[in-house]
Enzyme design. Structure first.
Site, PDB file in Angstrom:
ATOM      1  CG  HIS A  16      -1.956   1.037   1.237  1.00 49.52           C
ATOM      2  ND1 HIS A  16      -2.241   1.813   2.329  1.00 49.52           N
ATOM      3  CD2 HIS A  16      -2.808   1.453   0.255  1.00 49.52           C
ATOM      4  CE1 HIS A  16      -3.218   2.651   2.039  1.00 49.52           C
ATOM      5  NE2 HIS A  16      -3.590   2.447   0.792  1.00 49.52           N
ATOM      6  CG  HIS A  58      -3.312   9.348   0.010  1.00 52.18           C
ATOM      7  ND1 HIS A  58      -4.034  10.033   0.979  1.00 52.18           N
ATOM      8  CD2 HIS A  58      -4.043   8.249  -0.286  1.00 52.18           C
ATOM      9  CE1 HIS A  58      -5.127   9.370   1.252  1.00 52.18           C
ATOM     10  NE2 HIS A  58      -5.183   8.287   0.509  1.00 52.18           N
TER      11      HIS A  58
END
Ligand code: G3P
Ligand code: MG
Length: 249
Positions: A16, A58
């Site tokens: 991730h 992100h």
């Protein structure tokens, strides 16, 4: 459309944002760490800078993961490239940069890593981000070296991915159970459903597998939870600590 049988998750883990428990997320250091830990797949997030350059990042804000402040989308890449994206995590990573998508693609080629490319375009930016992502990845989509699975929480982004690439591998990303998720999945020929592990149940897992889709769950850092999910038919989990899942699986 290619079928999901062309995709293999072995080991059944996707790093991730790289291996973001061990290195600053979405940086080359994080992807390097993931490769060192033995994963074959990584996930990362893509958005555009003010000048349209695609970056791997992100948050909408710079504050959490860089020494900058304010909205990412306000700044051209030349400024974003001047920021430190590693020291916030640990001073050992001082000097890490916000990477361009192109830099990450080059790294994936060298490291023989496959990737889940999550489109995080702001509303209104989806079309230009999707077109550019597909353009930059076009030379690699049929490569035997690695595979690419595209996903997004934005159904608009998924529709655009399908419009501009009838062949690309799509994953429907679900934070919650949207009422029309099954029809979206079918109409866009998604090969996977990528679900928040907090809402996953055994019944839902069986339903998705009965639809013939791959089932991926995020974010799973507890090996016992991963074991339970695998027993329900989950094909792979996104993890910040991929080594813990690799060791277990
Ligand atoms: O793609 C799985 C996961 O990354 C989705 O959530 O917020 O971590 O990008 P987020
Ligand atoms: Mg993501």
């Amino acid at each position: 459309m290619r079928s999901h049988t062309t995709i293999k998750f072995n080991p059944p883990v996707i790093g991730h944002r790289g291996a973001c428990a061990y290195a600053p997320e979405n940086t080359i250091a994080s992807f390097t760490k993931a490769a060192q830990l033995g994963v074959k797949w990584v996930e990362f997030d893509v958005m555009d800078a003010a000048d349209g350059q695609l970056i791997v990042f992100h948050d909408e804000s710079l504050d959490r993961t860089t020494n900058g402040h304010g909205e990412v989308s306000q700044y051209p890449y030349a400024y974003l490239d001047s920021l430190d994206a590693g020291a916030w995590f640990d001073l050992r990573f001082s000097g890490e940069r916000i990477p361009k998508l192109r830099t990450v693609i080059d790294f994936l080629q060298e490291a023989h890593l496959s990737a889940n490319v999550e489109i995080k375009a702001l509303p209104g930016h989806e079309e230009r981000v999707v077109k550019q992502v597909l353009e930059q990845l076009a030379p690699y989509l049929l490569s035997a070296n690695n595979q690419f699975l595209f996903s997004s929480f934005s159904v608009n982004a998924l529709r655009l991915l399908r419009k501009y690439s009838p062949e690309c591998l799509l994953g429907l990303l679900l934070h919650e159970w949207e009422p029309d998720w099954e029809s979206i999945c079918r109409s866009l020929h998604c090969i996977s459903v990528n679900v928040n592990e907090e809402i996953m149940t055994e019944a839902a897992a069986h339903r998705i597998k009965a639809m013939g889709r791959l089932l991926l769950c995020y974010t799973v850092n507890d090996p016992a939870r991963a074991k339970q999910l695998f027993s329900w038919g989950v094909d792979a989990v996104f993890s910040d600590v991929p080594d813990k899942i690799v060791a277990f699986s």
